[in-house]
Design a protein around this motif. Structure first.
Motif, PDB file in Angstrom:
ATOM      1  N   TRP A 216       1.584 -28.582  -2.432  1.00 31.19           N
ATOM      2  CA  TRP A 216       1.145 -29.941  -2.125  1.00 31.19           C
ATOM      3  C   TRP A 216      -0.241 -30.195  -2.726  1.00 31.19           C
ATOM      4  O   TRP A 216      -0.515 -31.278  -3.239  1.00 31.19           O
ATOM      5  CB  TRP A 216       1.132 -30.147  -0.620  1.00 31.19           C
ATOM      6  CG  TRP A 216       0.369 -31.373  -0.198  1.00 31.19           C
ATOM      7  CD1 TRP A 216      -0.717 -31.424   0.607  1.00 31.19           C
ATOM      8  CD2 TRP A 216       0.631 -32.733  -0.587  1.00 31.19           C
ATOM      9  NE1 TRP A 216      -1.160 -32.710   0.747  1.00 31.19           N
ATOM     10  CE2 TRP A 216      -0.353 -33.538   0.030  1.00 31.19           C
ATOM     11  CE3 TRP A 216       1.580 -33.339  -1.400  1.00 31.19           C
ATOM     12  CZ2 TRP A 216      -0.399 -34.915  -0.148  1.00 31.19           C
ATOM     13  CZ3 TRP A 216       1.524 -34.715  -1.571  1.00 31.19           C
ATOM     14  CH2 TRP A 216       0.553 -35.481  -0.948  1.00 31.19           C
ATOM     15  N   ASN A 217      -1.105 -29.199  -2.662  1.00 28.81           N
ATOM     16  CA  ASN A 217      -2.437 -29.337  -3.253  1.00 28.81           C
ATOM     17  C   ASN A 217      -2.345 -29.582  -4.758  1.00 28.81           C
ATOM     18  O   ASN A 217      -3.126 -30.348  -5.326  1.00 28.81           O
ATOM     19  CB  ASN A 217      -3.275 -28.091  -2.971  1.00 28.81           C
ATOM     20  CG  ASN A 217      -3.714 -28.003  -1.526  1.00 28.81           C
ATOM     21  OD1 ASN A 217      -3.724 -29.003  -0.807  1.00 28.81           O
ATOM     22  ND2 ASN A 217      -4.058 -26.807  -1.087  1.00 28.81           N
TER      23      ASN A 217
ATOM     24  N   CYS B 152     -12.396 -30.571  -8.262  1.00 32.26           N
ATOM     25  CA  CYS B 152     -12.584 -30.098  -6.884  1.00 32.26           C
ATOM     26  C   CYS B 152     -11.273 -29.568  -6.318  1.00 32.26           C
ATOM     27  O   CYS B 152     -11.239 -28.526  -5.646  1.00 32.26           O
ATOM     28  CB  CYS B 152     -13.108 -31.227  -5.997  1.00 32.26           C
ATOM     29  SG  CYS B 152     -14.859 -31.622  -6.221  1.00 32.26           S
ATOM     30  N   GLY B 153     -10.183 -30.295  -6.596  1.00 30.50           N
ATOM     31  CA  GLY B 153      -8.879 -29.852  -6.121  1.00 30.50           C
ATOM     32  C   GLY B 153      -8.468 -28.524  -6.728  1.00 30.50           C
ATOM     33  O   GLY B 153      -7.922 -27.655  -6.040  1.00 30.50           O
ATOM     34  N   LEU B 154      -8.735 -28.338  -8.009  1.00 30.09           N
ATOM     35  CA  LEU B 154      -8.428 -27.069  -8.670  1.00 30.09           C
ATOM     36  C   LEU B 154      -9.258 -25.932  -8.073  1.00 30.09           C
ATOM     37  O   LEU B 154      -8.759 -24.817  -7.878  1.00 30.09           O
ATOM     38  CB  LEU B 154      -8.695 -27.184 -10.172  1.00 30.09           C
ATOM     39  CG  LEU B 154      -7.725 -28.058 -10.963  1.00 30.09           C
ATOM     40  CD1 LEU B 154      -8.217 -28.242 -12.389  1.00 30.09           C
ATOM     41  CD2 LEU B 154      -6.323 -27.437 -10.963  1.00 30.09           C
TER      42      LEU B 154
ATOM     43  N   TYR C 261      -4.741 -36.801  -8.913  1.00 31.96           N
ATOM     44  CA  TYR C 261      -6.133 -36.973  -9.343  1.00 31.96           C
ATOM     45  C   TYR C 261      -6.206 -37.092 -10.869  1.00 31.96           C
ATOM     46  O   TYR C 261      -6.973 -37.900 -11.404  1.00 31.96           O
ATOM     47  CB  TYR C 261      -6.985 -35.790  -8.890  1.00 31.96           C
ATOM     48  CG  TYR C 261      -7.248 -35.730  -7.414  1.00 31.96           C
ATOM     49  CD1 TYR C 261      -7.309 -36.879  -6.634  1.00 31.96           C
ATOM     50  CD2 TYR C 261      -7.454 -34.504  -6.783  1.00 31.96           C
ATOM     51  CE1 TYR C 261      -7.559 -36.812  -5.276  1.00 31.96           C
ATOM     52  CE2 TYR C 261      -7.709 -34.436  -5.415  1.00 31.96           C
ATOM     53  CZ  TYR C 261      -7.760 -35.591  -4.665  1.00 31.96           C
ATOM     54  OH  TYR C 261      -8.019 -35.512  -3.319  1.00 31.96           O
ATOM     55  N   GLY C 262      -5.413 -36.268 -11.542  1.00 29.20           N
ATOM     56  CA  GLY C 262      -5.393 -36.324 -13.003  1.00 29.20           C
ATOM     57  C   GLY C 262      -4.873 -37.659 -13.507  1.00 29.20           C
ATOM     58  O   GLY C 262      -5.418 -38.244 -14.456  1.00 29.20           O
TER      59      GLY C 262
ATOM     60  N   ILE D 129     -18.320 -20.763  -3.560  1.00 28.98           N
ATOM     61  CA  ILE D 129     -19.460 -21.314  -4.288  1.00 28.98           C
ATOM     62  C   ILE D 129     -18.978 -22.326  -5.331  1.00 28.98           C
ATOM     63  O   ILE D 129     -19.610 -23.372  -5.549  1.00 28.98           O
ATOM     64  CB  ILE D 129     -20.270 -20.193  -4.970  1.00 28.98           C
ATOM     65  CG1 ILE D 129     -20.953 -19.309  -3.918  1.00 28.98           C
ATOM     66  CG2 ILE D 129     -21.299 -20.771  -5.932  1.00 28.98           C
ATOM     67  CD1 ILE D 129     -22.007 -20.009  -3.108  1.00 28.98           C
ATOM     68  N   LEU D 130     -17.854 -22.016  -5.977  1.00 28.45           N
ATOM     69  CA  LEU D 130     -17.295 -22.916  -6.989  1.00 28.45           C
ATOM     70  C   LEU D 130     -16.906 -24.254  -6.366  1.00 28.45           C
ATOM     71  O   LEU D 130     -17.196 -25.323  -6.931  1.00 28.45           O
ATOM     72  CB  LEU D 130     -16.070 -22.262  -7.636  1.00 28.45           C
ATOM     73  CG  LEU D 130     -15.436 -22.998  -8.822  1.00 28.45           C
ATOM     74  CD1 LEU D 130     -16.398 -23.039 -10.000  1.00 28.45           C
ATOM     75  CD2 LEU D 130     -14.131 -22.309  -9.226  1.00 28.45           C
ATOM     76  N   VAL D 131     -16.276 -24.204  -5.191  1.00 30.62           N
ATOM     77  CA  VAL D 131     -15.901 -25.432  -4.484  1.00 30.62           C
ATOM     78  C   VAL D 131     -17.148 -26.259  -4.159  1.00 30.62           C
ATOM     79  O   VAL D 131     -17.195 -27.473  -4.390  1.00 30.62           O
ATOM     80  CB  VAL D 131     -15.124 -25.103  -3.192  1.00 30.62           C
ATOM     81  CG1 VAL D 131     -15.004 -26.338  -2.302  1.00 30.62           C
ATOM     82  CG2 VAL D 131     -13.741 -24.563  -3.512  1.00 30.62           C
ATOM     83  N   LEU D 132     -18.162 -25.599  -3.631  1.00 23.61           N
ATOM     84  CA  LEU D 132     -19.382 -26.306  -3.240  1.00 23.61           C
ATOM     85  C   LEU D 132     -20.115 -26.890  -4.445  1.00 23.61           C
ATOM     86  O   LEU D 132     -20.712 -27.968  -4.359  1.00 23.61           O
ATOM     87  CB  LEU D 132     -20.307 -25.361  -2.465  1.00 23.61           C
ATOM     88  CG  LEU D 132     -19.769 -24.848  -1.126  1.00 23.61           C
ATOM     89  CD1 LEU D 132     -20.765 -23.895  -0.482  1.00 23.61           C
ATOM     90  CD2 LEU D 132     -19.453 -26.010  -0.184  1.00 23.61           C
ATOM     91  N   PHE D 133     -20.078 -26.168  -5.574  1.00 19.43           N
ATOM     92  CA  PHE D 133     -20.746 -26.675  -6.777  1.00 19.43           C
ATOM     93  C   PHE D 133     -20.146 -28.004  -7.219  1.00 19.43           C
ATOM     94  O   PHE D 133     -20.874 -28.982  -7.456  1.00 19.43           O
ATOM     95  CB  PHE D 133     -20.651 -25.662  -7.914  1.00 19.43           C
ATOM     96  CG  PHE D 133     -21.092 -26.218  -9.238  1.00 19.43           C
ATOM     97  CD1 PHE D 133     -22.435 -26.417  -9.506  1.00 19.43           C
ATOM     98  CD2 PHE D 133     -20.155 -26.576 -10.212  1.00 19.43           C
ATOM     99  CE1 PHE D 133     -22.842 -26.954 -10.732  1.00 19.43           C
ATOM    100  CE2 PHE D 133     -20.552 -27.107 -11.422  1.00 19.43           C
ATOM    101  CZ  PHE D 133     -21.904 -27.296 -11.683  1.00 19.43           C
ATOM    102  N   TRP D 134     -18.827 -28.037  -7.340  1.00 24.83           N
ATOM    103  CA  TRP D 134     -18.184 -29.271  -7.796  1.00 24.83           C
ATOM    104  C   TRP D 134     -18.333 -30.375  -6.765  1.00 24.83           C
ATOM    105  O   TRP D 134     -18.541 -31.540  -7.127  1.00 24.83           O
ATOM    106  CB  TRP D 134     -16.715 -29.015  -8.115  1.00 24.83           C
ATOM    107  CG  TRP D 134     -16.514 -28.156  -9.324  1.00 24.83           C
ATOM    108  CD1 TRP D 134     -15.989 -26.896  -9.358  1.00 24.83           C
ATOM    109  CD2 TRP D 134     -16.880 -28.469 -10.672  1.00 24.83           C
ATOM    110  NE1 TRP D 134     -15.998 -26.412 -10.639  1.00 24.83           N
ATOM    111  CE2 TRP D 134     -16.536 -27.356 -11.476  1.00 24.83           C
ATOM    112  CE3 TRP D 134     -17.457 -29.578 -11.282  1.00 24.83           C
ATOM    113  CZ2 TRP D 134     -16.752 -27.325 -12.843  1.00 24.83           C
ATOM    114  CZ3 TRP D 134     -17.671 -29.555 -12.654  1.00 24.83           C
ATOM    115  CH2 TRP D 134     -17.314 -28.437 -13.420  1.00 24.83           C
TER     116      TRP D 134
END
Length: 199
Positions: A152-153, A122-124, A160-161, A86-91
């Protein structure tokens, strides 16, 4: 409704997530506005909208592929994994907003920084989801491969940062960094597919 582990089917979670990703892409394309005149110059002036849409489309495609890969590795759907998803989808659902923000401000530094920062978050979120799945795995070899992917992620999140900070000085550089991360993810996939065909 019970919150016990295993009360959610993997197929149901994947179907819901796929639907959300599809809606995200649909919202983005609906935000593209055709020029009011038929002059080529009018269409050319819309290049920031098309450019950021293209980047966003491939980033969401990347998130979808990674999401599919993660879900296939899940032994079962736990409460923790469900909320991580859900957290992934929210961001990810905020990407259309940030895409429109960048397009309408014509790659303004602050707007681009917000956009790049969202990709970092999103990556986090994906790393949280990956950790939730990894904790349930008993296969040592699998855990080792998964840890390499997580490293790698984290590198991607770091880029991204960096792109978030770079956007404040050079928005185009930030977008290029985001694009390079996408290409770095996609290239090994094609190489693996080619290797499988040769074998």
């Amino acid at each position: 409704m019970s919150n016990s582990e295993g009360s959610f089917s993997k197929a149901r979670v994947e179907a819901f997530s796929d639907g959300v990703m599809a809606v995200i892409i649909t919202i983005m394309v609906l935000d593209l506005r055709a020029p009011r005149t038929g002059e080529p110059a009018a269409l050319f002036r819309l290049w920031p909208s098309f450019a950021i849409y293209l980047v966003s489309f491939f980033l969401i495609a990347l998130y979808w592929v990674n999401h599919h890969s993660l879900m296939t590795q899940a032994l079962r759907i736990t409460t923790g994994l469900l909320w991580a998803n859900i957290l992934v989808l929210f961001w990810a659902s905020l990407i259309p907003f940030s895409t429109a923000y960048v397009a309408k401000t014509h790659l303004a530094p602050f707007a681009t920084a917000i956009y790049a920062g969202l990709q970092c978050v999103c990556g986090l979120a994906f790393n949280v989801m990956s950790r939730s799945i990894l904790e349930r795995q008993d296969d040592g070899a699998f855990r080792q491969r998964a840890k390499v992917k997580r490293r790698w992620n984290l590198v991607a999140v770091a880029v991204y940062g960096i792109s978030t900070i770079a956007a404040l000085f050079s928005p185009v550089t930030a977008i290029l960094l985001l694009t390079l991360v996408s290409l770095a993810y996609v290239a090994p996939t094609f190489l693996d597919d080619r290797k499988d065909v040769e074998e």
